[in-house]
Design an enzyme around this catalytic site. Structure first.
Site, PDB file in Angstrom:
ATOM      1  CE  LYS A 157      36.566  35.533  28.564  1.00 13.29           C
ATOM      2  NZ  LYS A 157      35.135  35.772  28.701  1.00 13.29           N
TER       3      LYS A 157
HETATM    4  N1  PPE Z   1      30.434  33.464  31.578  1.00 13.03           N
HETATM    5  C1  PPE Z   1      30.656  34.105  30.413  1.00 13.03           C
HETATM    6  C2  PPE Z   1      29.838  33.765  29.220  1.00 13.03           C
HETATM    7  C3  PPE Z   1      31.665  35.077  30.362  1.00 13.03           C
HETATM    8  O1  PPE Z   1      31.897  35.700  29.217  1.00 13.03           O
HETATM    9  C4  PPE Z   1      32.408  35.381  31.523  1.00 13.03           C
HETATM   10  C5  PPE Z   1      33.490  36.412  31.495  1.00 13.03           C
HETATM   11  C6  PPE Z   1      32.129  34.664  32.705  1.00 13.03           C
HETATM   12  C7  PPE Z   1      31.140  33.708  32.684  1.00 13.03           C
HETATM   13  C8  PPE Z   1      32.921  34.875  33.976  1.00 13.03           C
HETATM   14  O2  PPE Z   1      34.218  34.369  33.862  1.00 13.03           O
HETATM   15  P1  PPE Z   1      35.445  34.960  34.693  1.00 13.03           P
HETATM   16  O3  PPE Z   1      35.751  36.293  34.116  1.00 13.03           O
HETATM   17  O4  PPE Z   1      36.524  33.975  34.506  1.00 13.03           O
HETATM   18  O5  PPE Z   1      35.016  35.054  36.108  1.00 13.03           O
HETATM   19  N2  PPE Z   1      33.300  37.475  30.569  1.00 13.03           N
HETATM   20  C9  PPE Z   1      34.416  38.278  30.148  1.00 13.03           C
HETATM   21  C10 PPE Z   1      34.080  39.075  28.895  1.00 13.03           C
HETATM   22  C11 PPE Z   1      33.144  40.203  29.081  1.00 13.03           C
HETATM   23  C12 PPE Z   1      33.052  41.053  27.832  1.00 13.03           C
HETATM   24  O6  PPE Z   1      32.071  41.802  27.732  1.00 13.03           O
HETATM   25  O7  PPE Z   1      33.930  41.009  26.975  1.00 13.03           O
HETATM   26  C13 PPE Z   1      34.956  39.135  31.273  1.00 13.03           C
HETATM   27  O8  PPE Z   1      34.313  39.300  32.291  1.00 13.03           O
HETATM   28  O9  PPE Z   1      36.073  39.625  31.140  1.00 13.03           O
END
Ligand code: PPE
Length: 313
Positions: A157
């Site tokens: 991330k």
């Molecule tokens: N894919 C991506 C590309 C992504 O950024 C997130 C979280 C997820 C999947 C889901 O991951 P999880 O939160 O572990 O279930 N995106 C984060 C950032 C959003 C933002 O706009 O900044 C979030 O949901 O916190």
């Protein structure tokens, strides 16, 4: 955005307005940062951070993938987040820890650049709009492909990688949709701009696998477990674009977005065009898990000692 009072920065709590970096910060120029999105919810046992240890573990994994030594232990980051929520008197909030290459070194070799760590937390409501969790969202398959795993690291991330999601998000929102869905270079389904994606077809729950250029979402893992506990068959496999259009139900998961139905994709209505029964059942249990109402998932909650606001005498 809504503000809080204090931000944790390199070991100290500083005023929100003073949590600043130099314009020559390495991470600002080259995207050399890794971050997390975490949420805390009010529960009967007090405010609780959802899967806090898992988020901090992923933060350290992301840092390792970019050869970034984190100058604090996991335990210190967990503890700092507790202090931050208590100091801000936050009982429900979004939490954003970030580890980034700081000021003092320019050029593409970051290994000598200092590593800074900040943790901010603030109230952040429904990511895709207040209506989204019930009514669902309209999504568009982006023309931009998900970043390939042989150029960058979807499992990390990392700040710079988000330019890929940002192009897709801009395209979708300019075209009048609430969210973008990214495919890979072969046309297989990957994920949303900031969410993982699920399809329900004939009672089976399908989601792209780890090898599909996805972020290994913590909400994704939680919802897969809840689905299996409810007796659903869950399969991680590649999905064709058309399977989105032909699905009975589609939903997305993410910390910020939580669990959101996708009711229309590229102007095809998905299933009945309203939130489906499987999505509704999973969302109800997920919501119970977040708010400490389901004992099966109590281990997912890291309760924070935030002193209750004192009522005026
Ligand atoms: N894919 C991506 C590309 C992504 O950024 C997130 C979280 C997820 C999947 C889901 O991951 P999880 O939160 O572990 O279930 N995106 C984060 C950032 C959003 C933002 O706009 O900044 C979030 O949901 O916190």
């Amino acid at each position: 955005m809504e503000k809080a009072e204090l931000i944790w920065h390199n070991g100290e709590l500083v005023a929100w307005e003073d949590a600043k970096v130099h314009v020559l910060t390495h991470g600002l120029h080259y995207g050399t940062g890794v971050f997390e999105g975490v949420r805390a919810y009010e529960t009967a046992r007090g405010p609780a951070i959802f899967r806090h240890h898992d988020h901090v573990a992923r933060l350290f994994q992301s840092a390792e993938l970019y050869y970034m030594p984190v100058p604090y232990t996991r335990e210190q980051i967990l503890q700092a987040t507790h202090e931050l929520l208590a100091a801000n008197n936050l009982r429900e909030c979004y939490i954003r820890p970030i580890v980034f290459r700081g000021y003092g070194t320019m050029g593409l070799n970051p290994l000598e650049a200092e590593v800074d760590v900040s943790i901010a937390a603030w109230p952040w409501g429904a990511y895709l709009g207040e209506e989204s969790k019930q009514a669902g969202v309209r999504a568009k398959v982006a023309s931009w492909r998900r970043l390939p795993a042989d150029s960058l690291i979807p499992h990390a991330k990392a700040s710079g990688q988000y330019l890929n999601s940002i192009l897709a998000k801009i395209e979708a929102s300019k075209a009048g949709y609430q969210e973008a869905i990214l495919l890979d270079a072969h046309g297989r389904v990957c994920e949303g701009s900031g969410e993982n994606i699920f399809v329900v077809k004939d009672g089976v729950i399908l989601t792209p696998p780890q090898t599909a250029g996805i972020l290994d979402g913590i909400t994704r893992a939680s919802v897969m477990q809840i689905a299996r506990d409810q007796g659903y068959e869950v399969s991680e496999r590649d999905l064709a674009r058309a399977e989105l259009y032909l699905a009975d139900e589609v939903f997305m998961t993410g910390t910020a977005a939580e669990l959101v139905p996708v009711t229309e994709i590229d102007d095809h209505s998905v299933g009945t065009g309203a939130r489906g029964p499987v999505t509704a059942a999973l969302a109800a249990t997920f919501e119970d898990a977040l708010r400490g109402r389901d004992a099966r998932y109590a281990d997912w909650l890291d309760v924070v000692d935030v002193p209750a606001a004192t009522a005026p005498a």
